[in-house]
Design a protein around this motif. Structure first.
Motif, PDB file in Angstrom:
ATOM      1  N   ILE A 167       0.378  -1.322   0.047  1.00 50.64           N
ATOM      2  CA  ILE A 167       0.152   0.109  -0.014  1.00 50.64           C
ATOM      3  C   ILE A 167       0.685   1.358  -0.220  1.00 50.64           C
ATOM      4  CG2 ILE A 167      -1.770   1.358   1.391  1.00 50.64           C
ATOM      5  CD1 ILE A 167      -2.870  -1.123  -0.012  1.00 50.64           C
ATOM      6  N   TYR A 168       1.899   1.248   1.156  1.00 50.71           N
ATOM      7  CA  TYR A 168       2.453   2.176   0.980  1.00 50.71           C
ATOM      8  C   TYR A 168       3.555   2.578  -0.911  1.00 50.71           C
ATOM      9  CZ  TYR A 168       7.097   4.431   1.335  1.00 50.71           C
ATOM     10  OH  TYR A 168       8.564   6.528   1.236  1.00 50.71           O
ATOM     11  N   ARG A 169       3.915   1.634  -0.930  1.00 50.43           N
ATOM     12  CA  ARG A 169       3.984   1.867  -2.644  1.00 50.43           C
ATOM     13  C   ARG A 169       3.023   2.054  -3.690  1.00 50.43           C
ATOM     14  NH1 ARG A 169       8.085  -1.223  -5.250  1.00 50.43           N
ATOM     15  NH2 ARG A 169       7.415   0.290  -6.772  1.00 50.43           N
ATOM     16  N   SER A 170       1.568   2.219  -3.489  1.00 48.60           N
ATOM     17  CA  SER A 170       0.144   2.275  -3.993  1.00 48.60           C
ATOM     18  C   SER A 170       0.778   3.826  -4.471  1.00 48.60           C
ATOM     19  CB  SER A 170      -0.086   1.758  -3.770  1.00 48.60           C
ATOM     20  OG  SER A 170      -0.940   3.125  -2.786  1.00 48.60           O
ATOM     21  N   HIS A 210      -2.130   5.495  -5.562  1.00 47.83           N
ATOM     22  CA  HIS A 210      -3.603   5.729  -5.496  1.00 47.83           C
ATOM     23  C   HIS A 210      -3.979   6.775  -4.723  1.00 47.83           C
ATOM     24  CE1 HIS A 210      -8.019   3.973  -4.920  1.00 47.83           C
ATOM     25  NE2 HIS A 210      -7.426   3.722  -5.909  1.00 47.83           N
ATOM     26  N   ARG A 233      -3.931   5.764  -0.602  1.00 49.87           N
ATOM     27  CA  ARG A 233      -3.531   5.751  -0.344  1.00 49.87           C
ATOM     28  C   ARG A 233      -2.753   6.267   1.501  1.00 49.87           C
ATOM     29  NH1 ARG A 233       3.652   6.458  -1.273  1.00 49.87           N
ATOM     30  NH2 ARG A 233       3.449   8.137   0.026  1.00 49.87           N
ATOM     31  N   THR A 234      -3.169   7.627   1.907  1.00 53.84           N
ATOM     32  CA  THR A 234      -3.021   8.069   2.948  1.00 53.84           C
ATOM     33  C   THR A 234      -3.697   7.588   4.074  1.00 53.84           C
ATOM     34  OG1 THR A 234      -2.080  10.033   1.881  1.00 53.84           O
ATOM     35  CG2 THR A 234      -3.059  10.412   4.023  1.00 53.84           C
ATOM     36  N   ASN A 267      -5.534   4.701   3.553  1.00 53.58           N
ATOM     37  CA  ASN A 267      -5.000   3.452   4.203  1.00 53.58           C
ATOM     38  C   ASN A 267      -4.444   3.082   5.273  1.00 53.58           C
ATOM     39  OD1 ASN A 267      -7.482   1.698   2.440  1.00 53.58           O
ATOM     40  ND2 ASN A 267      -5.338   2.074   0.607  1.00 53.58           N
ATOM     41  N   LEU A 268      -2.985   4.107   4.720  1.00 50.93           N
ATOM     42  CA  LEU A 268      -1.927   3.979   5.610  1.00 50.93           C
ATOM     43  C   LEU A 268      -2.243   4.344   7.635  1.00 50.93           C
ATOM     44  CD1 LEU A 268       0.961   5.416   3.786  1.00 50.93           C
ATOM     45  CD2 LEU A 268       0.006   2.573   4.424  1.00 50.93           C
ATOM     46  N   VAL A 279      -7.327  -1.290  -3.692  1.00 49.53           N
ATOM     47  CA  VAL A 279      -5.926  -1.067  -4.560  1.00 49.53           C
ATOM     48  C   VAL A 279      -4.302  -1.803  -5.010  1.00 49.53           C
ATOM     49  CG1 VAL A 279      -3.574   0.741  -3.532  1.00 49.53           C
ATOM     50  CG2 VAL A 279      -5.589   0.856  -2.830  1.00 49.53           C
TER      51      VAL A 279
END
Length: 158
Positions: free
Chosen positions: A70-73, A75, A78-79, A81-82, A129
């Motif tokens: 997810i960090y690498r996405s 999309h 991203r934020t 989700n993190l 994602v």
């Protein structure tokens, strides 16, 4: 190009080490988990204590890889989700401390129910994602559901 791969590898290793370390720190702060576990009245299907020491490092590895994906996405989610990802990790960290060191079983139940919800949201959001990121969280979610049953059983029996 090569330095980008090295950086990404370093981030992934950092996440794995960090999340595994978080699990270790949580267990250290939780006190003598093994002794407390053996003193509890446990619900049916409670596994032997050794199972937890095998399962959790594997789950933490899967959680870290999922978070890395997810960090690498790139999309737009991203934020958010993190934020959900790190929120469930925070709850995961404090659960053992509250449950085993504090003997606060009903608060532990509330915390683990919140984790169930957040991990379920993570799975769904992550899957949209990165399918792999969502799938990697399935074993964690299933174990949390089982741990929720155990937590409820302990809260009722103790």
């Amino acid at each position: 190009m090569q330095s980008g791969k090295i950086k990404n590898f370093g981030i992934m290793v950092g996440l794995i080490v960090g999340i595994e370390g978080l699990g270790i720190l949580s267990s250290l702060l939780a006190g003598d988990i093994k002794a407390v576990y053996h003193d509890l009245a446990l619900p049916p299907f409670s596994p032997p204590d050794v199972v937890f020491g095998i399962i959790w490092p594997i789950l933490y590895l899967l959680i870290a890889i999922s978070g890395y994906l997810i960090y690498r996405s790139a999309h737009s989610l991203r934020t958010p989700n993190l934020i959900i990802f790190y929120s469930q990790l925070l709850l995961n960290f404090i659960w053992s401390i509250i449950f085993f060191n504090g003997n606060l079983y009903w608060i532990g139940l509330i915390i683990i129910l919140m984790m169930d919800l957040l991990v379920g949201i993570c799975m769904a959001q992550f899957y949209s994602v990165s399918k792999a990121a969502g799938i990697l969280l399935i074993p964690y979610f299933l174990w949390l559901c089982f741990a929720t049953y155990l937590t409820l059983g302990v809260a009722l029996l103790n």
